[in-house]
Design a protein around this motif. Structure first.
Motif, PDB file in Angstrom:
ATOM      1  N   ASP A 196      -7.422  20.802 -56.546  1.00 12.64           N
ATOM      2  CA  ASP A 196      -7.163  18.745 -57.318  1.00 12.64           C
ATOM      3  C   ASP A 196      -7.788  17.760 -55.902  1.00 12.64           C
ATOM      4  N   GLY A 197      -8.622  18.979 -55.874  1.00 11.00           N
ATOM      5  CA  GLY A 197      -9.738  17.657 -54.013  1.00 11.00           C
ATOM      6  C   GLY A 197      -8.475  17.220 -53.782  1.00 11.00           C
ATOM      7  N   LYS A 198      -7.536  17.978 -52.958  1.00 13.04           N
ATOM      8  CA  LYS A 198      -6.248  17.344 -52.305  1.00 13.04           C
ATOM      9  C   LYS A 198      -5.900  18.523 -51.091  1.00 13.04           C
ATOM     10  N   ARG A 199      -6.382  18.898 -49.840  1.00 16.67           N
ATOM     11  CA  ARG A 199      -5.656  19.849 -48.972  1.00 16.67           C
ATOM     12  C   ARG A 199      -4.881  20.238 -48.746  1.00 16.67           C
ATOM     13  N   VAL A 200      -4.489  21.270 -48.756  1.00 20.97           N
ATOM     14  CA  VAL A 200      -3.335  21.834 -49.308  1.00 20.97           C
ATOM     15  C   VAL A 200      -2.431  22.684 -47.756  1.00 20.97           C
ATOM     16  N   PHE A 201      -1.361  22.600 -46.837  1.00 26.11           N
ATOM     17  CA  PHE A 201      -1.430  23.001 -45.776  1.00 26.11           C
ATOM     18  C   PHE A 201       0.129  23.494 -45.747  1.00 26.11           C
TER      19      PHE A 201
ATOM     20  N   PHE B 208      -0.642  26.328 -41.845  1.00 28.80           N
ATOM     21  CA  PHE B 208      -1.916  26.744 -42.125  1.00 28.80           C
ATOM     22  C   PHE B 208      -2.456  26.235 -43.570  1.00 28.80           C
ATOM     23  N   TYR B 209      -3.710  26.204 -43.448  1.00 31.10           N
ATOM     24  CA  TYR B 209      -4.655  25.394 -44.088  1.00 31.10           C
ATOM     25  C   TYR B 209      -4.945  27.131 -45.367  1.00 31.10           C
ATOM     26  N   LYS B 210      -4.487  26.644 -47.440  1.00 32.95           N
ATOM     27  CA  LYS B 210      -4.502  27.762 -48.037  1.00 32.95           C
ATOM     28  C   LYS B 210      -6.290  27.111 -48.961  1.00 32.95           C
ATOM     29  N   GLY B 211      -6.005  25.644 -48.304  1.00 33.22           N
ATOM     30  CA  GLY B 211      -7.679  25.835 -49.550  1.00 33.22           C
ATOM     31  C   GLY B 211      -7.121  24.238 -50.314  1.00 33.22           C
TER      32      GLY B 211
ATOM     33  N   ASP C 142      -3.394  14.630 -38.294  1.00 29.75           N
ATOM     34  CA  ASP C 142      -4.597  14.279 -37.284  1.00 29.75           C
ATOM     35  C   ASP C 142      -5.137  15.744 -37.349  1.00 29.75           C
ATOM     36  N   ILE C 143      -5.108  16.836 -38.102  1.00 33.33           N
ATOM     37  CA  ILE C 143      -5.572  17.469 -38.465  1.00 33.33           C
ATOM     38  C   ILE C 143      -6.907  16.615 -39.026  1.00 33.33           C
ATOM     39  N   LEU C 144      -6.319  16.515 -40.243  1.00 30.45           N
ATOM     40  CA  LEU C 144      -7.284  15.184 -41.344  1.00 30.45           C
ATOM     41  C   LEU C 144      -8.539  14.361 -40.068  1.00 30.45           C
TER      42      LEU C 144
END
Lengths: 170, 170
Positions: free
Chosen positions: B162-167, B156-159, B83-85
């Motif tokens: 490789d083009g993927k959002r890491v939570f 939480f979001y780490k950044g 849902d964040i995305l």
């Protein structure tokens, strides 16, 4: 679905983490730097680049920023973990925390406040405006220059566990 | 000591993480809720309990908060990662994101804006003041009630990697 429980704001604030506990440095009228640590900080605009930090009204750093209209946000690396605890435990009213801690500084480019040499990131900020926020003032600074040490990772705070503060690298 | 390198503020802002990407919900004049996600948020006072969130001026949620003077900050759990995305990819101008995403809500206690049932934490806020911050407005809300699901951990979001959002869960 689990049930939502009402809890105190204080307990909820403790659970609302991680935080990046940054150093907030500024200078007095004679250009002497001092600073504090602040867990309550955020980016707040890309264009222009703005940072916001909430500083308690009764702190020495609050006074320095109001007087000098400038500050540095230094985002810590693992190398500064001990210094976070020290800066968080002592008031700068009567103590030169930079001298006392032997934390390494390096000149900034546009302002009098120095950078922290062992930080992961340093932001030179000119105070742009401020907003009242209860026991704190939110200082909003425009970023004049940003510096990084590509070999350092950001250290962030996860909270206390068994009475010990837990920090981790991103 | 490693050398400090000057970099763009944009690059430095990307490195200045982790962030807690929260849901910011509010209601329109007819009480219909909608919302967005915001990485730029912070606590800013314990007493009274205050939260600050930076919202882009051109967003639908910015308009809702200005009109209703209330908002909910919902701190996500792992259950809300998708849902964040979704909330971050769509404007609420013409889309009821809550209905569309089928995200579960539950009534709040003091305001019209609902809570998110699968969040780790929910804060009911009444708008107290706002501050200009470039492309954003910082909304400062007083927390009227705080809710938690003790079985949920904060995500939480780490950044991006490789083009993927890491939570990650705390």
């Amino acid at each position: 679905m689990h049930p939502m429980e009402e809890i105190s704001s204080s307990d909820a604030f403790h659970a609302y983490r991680p935080e990046v506990v940054v150093f907030v440095l500024s200078v007095d009228g004679k250009g002497r730097p001092n600073g504090m640590v602040a867990a309550w900080n955020m980016k707040c605009s890309d264009e222009p680049p703005l940072l916001a930090v909430a500083a308690e009204k009764n702190t020495n750093t609050h006074r320095l920023i109001e007087e000098s209209n400038e500050f540095v946000i230094a985002v810590p690396s693992k190398a500064l973990e001990k210094d976070i605890l020290y800066f968080g435990s002592v008031s700068g009213e009567n103590v030169d925390k930079i001298k006392k801690s032997k934390i390494k500084t390096t000149p900034s480019k546009h302002i009098k406040t120095p950078l922290l040499a062992d930080a992961a990131l340093n932001f030179e900020c000119r105070l742009r405006s401020s907003a009242d926020a209860g026991e704190c003032t939110i200082f909003i600074g425009i970023v004049l220059a940003s510096h990084c040490d590509p070999q350092r990772k950001v250290l962030f705070y996860k909270g206390a566990k068994d009475g010990k503060r837990v920090f981790e690298e991103i």
